[in-house]
Design an enzyme around this catalytic site. Sequence first.
Site, mmCIF file in Angstrom:
data_model
loop_
_atom_site.group_PDB
_atom_site.id
_atom_site.type_symbol
_atom_site.label_atom_id
_atom_site.label_comp_id
_atom_site.label_asym_id
_atom_site.label_seq_id
_atom_site.Cartn_x
_atom_site.Cartn_y
_atom_site.Cartn_z
ATOM 1 C CD GLU A 1 -3.098 -1.049 2.090
ATOM 2 O OE1 GLU A 1 -2.918 -0.417 3.146
ATOM 3 O OE2 GLU A 1 -4.167 -1.599 1.804
ATOM 4 C CD GLU B 1 -4.127 -6.272 2.618
ATOM 5 O OE1 GLU B 1 -4.887 -5.676 3.410
ATOM 6 O OE2 GLU B 1 -2.935 -5.988 2.473
HETATM 7 C C1 GLA Z 1 -4.234 -2.836 4.820
HETATM 8 C C2 GLA Z 1 -2.836 -3.411 4.963
HETATM 9 C C3 GLA Z 1 -2.778 -4.612 5.835
HETATM 10 C C4 GLA Z 1 -3.667 -4.474 7.040
HETATM 11 C C5 GLA Z 1 -5.067 -4.191 6.583
HETATM 12 C C6 GLA Z 1 -6.059 -4.074 7.710
HETATM 13 O O1 GLA Z 1 -4.912 -3.240 3.715
HETATM 14 O O2 GLA Z 1 -2.259 -3.710 3.727
HETATM 15 O O3 GLA Z 1 -1.435 -4.798 6.239
HETATM 16 O O4 GLA Z 1 -3.211 -3.448 7.848
HETATM 17 O O5 GLA Z 1 -5.077 -2.957 5.906
HETATM 18 O O6 GLA Z 1 -7.365 -3.881 7.228
#
Ligand code: GLA
Length: 681
Positions: free
Chosen positions: A156, A315
């Site tokens: 991210e 994710e």
């Molecule tokens: C993001 C991050 C993860 C985690 C999630 C929690 O997407 O990439 O490492 O912190 O949020 O929702």
Amino acid sequence: MNTSPLFPKVKGLLHGGDYNPEQWLDRPDILEEDVRLMKQAGVNTVTLGVFSWSVYEPVEGEYHFEWLRKIMDRLYENGIYTILATPSGARPAWLDAAYPEATRTSMKRIKNLHGLRHNHCITSPAYRKLVKKMDERLAEEFGSHPGLILWHISNELGGECACDLCAEKFREYLRARYHGDIQELNRAWWTTFWSHRFNDFSQIDPPVAHGEKSIHGLNLDWKRFTTVNTRDFLEAEMAVFREKTPDIPITTNFMHLYAALDYNQMAKPLDVISWDSYPRYGNPDVSLYDCSVENAFDHVTMRSFKKDRPFMMMESVPSLVNWHEYNKPKRPGVHRITALQAIACGSDTVQYFQWRKSRGSFEQYHGAVLDHLGRSDTRVFRDVEEVGRILKSVGEVAGSVVKAKAAILFDWDNRWAIEDAAAFSNKTKKYEQTCIQLFGLFVKNGVEVDLISSEESFGDYRMIVAPMLYLLKPGVAERMKKFVEGGGQLLSTYITGYVDQSTLCYLGGFPGDGLTELFGLYTEEIDTLYPKEQNAAAFLEESPIQGTYRIRDYCEIVKPLTASVLAVYNDDFYRGTPVVTAHSYGAGKAYYAAARLEEAGMEAIFRQMWQDAGLETKALPPGVEFHRRIKQGAAYDFYLNYSDEEQTVEPGTAVDLITGKAVRGKAVLPPLGVMVCRVQP
Ligand code: GLA
Ligand code: ZN
């Protein structure tokens, strides 16, 4: 069984997620149990190494990869593939102590201290050097591991840094952009206003909180620079793997519609797009359907970055997150339908953050497949197992894509410029929501639509909607004209074509850059309505579109030149003047909606446009989302019922891949029911 062209080693769709075994190295029993339960849940892929730096390199120059090799080996022996992340998303304490320049400086010009994640200066040469070294080691150690299928750069990527290094790099960017000519910059930024002229590039600073923030051109160029610099960082990481492991594809995970980076630019160097999906399900004020339409907008944004291949939902969570205002578990059935929504929109993966809940620290209560409870007979685990089973049975959709003949322009430069404009009402600009709302009308009517930047080719589309395209990049107006001339159906709205790429207003009438000719009108004024106020658009008797529709927020007062008037305002001093117009131009038609009409009004216009564009609509029951994925010789129709009632859909002659049963004509979907139908293409 088919495979995704992205991951030829893996059969069918990918199921899995972030796995952080480094948190459990002193619990071999748990690590054993993980593999057993992954197999039980139908997990075939995990993402390793996100945030593992301090375990890989506990002190500078001392590397420890044995633990990872052991785990990757064991996973591979058990049929589970690895996506390997680079750990640059967070730094060990030794690094910041030794190289303070690596730590980020906030837009208040205060240097952060060590901690958190995404807290680095992406310009810092020291930081980049250490990341490169780490990436080289990872490529050498694991590049030829048979279980490795994808590199995952950092995590991210995001944020901005206003340190001296970044400020200097920004000046370099400006020197290049304005050909080393400070007067060119002065003209583009209109700096004579308030006596803000610069004599030299060295006088320019980033738009920090207590500094110059009133020059829109500066603000916009800073955002552009931040994207360029972040992409440069991404590509620097990628270069290591391109050289050492040219056959392994590369991604980085995006965050929704993250406002601070132009994802169109970030997407370009990647082999596959991946993103992290965390909708706010369960809010009693927002129906599951509405929440899912918003999520579909994100999925489709991602899919549209690379239309020729599937994307990845890198994710998601099978239960709850820990960072919404109210953290609610997904209700029974919601995980299944939302996992399949990702697939329906063109993802080849359903992945989670994360496999096992951390025992401590910031995300200890964030949902995961496995709870602190440690049992596999929980509701959440069973939901994941069920999704694993379904993904297997629909595995043949892997590699197929969605093909749209319509597009909505959704543009980051435009987002930034509208947001920054000192005009209209900051409460009701709502550029993103407006795009989402119009997108929702396509979903409701079963018409596939791409979400593209104004720079992308309009060539393959028959219909384009360009809501609130305030900023026109060079050549866009010309391409819009060509599109309509060639037979396209185009719709633009209020707040279109006010400024050029430097945020200088067009002279001689909005929409500028020649669009007054395309729409056959010009805008004279804009009325911003208070929340209490409304107006209405009354379609004329002779118009092919009928009805009277409520208007809120924005009313432009337009003067038609050659456009035909379809609807007029009902109220206020501009009562009776045009609000919706159409203009035949070449073989196509250019519509202009000069006010923010309620959905039903926009839907009425779209119906006409869909018909003229030859786009088929689908009569879907309320609360049902439909998508079609296609590949050579096959088509897959997805029906997702978000309503809490049974709904009847009409798949025709098909095979429901989830049940394996033949379908003829109609089928009944239970509440939260999903069908994935193989149909004749
Ligand atoms: C993001 C991050 C993860 C985690 C999630 C929690 O997407 O990439 O490492 O912190 O949020 O929702
Ligand atoms: Zn910096």
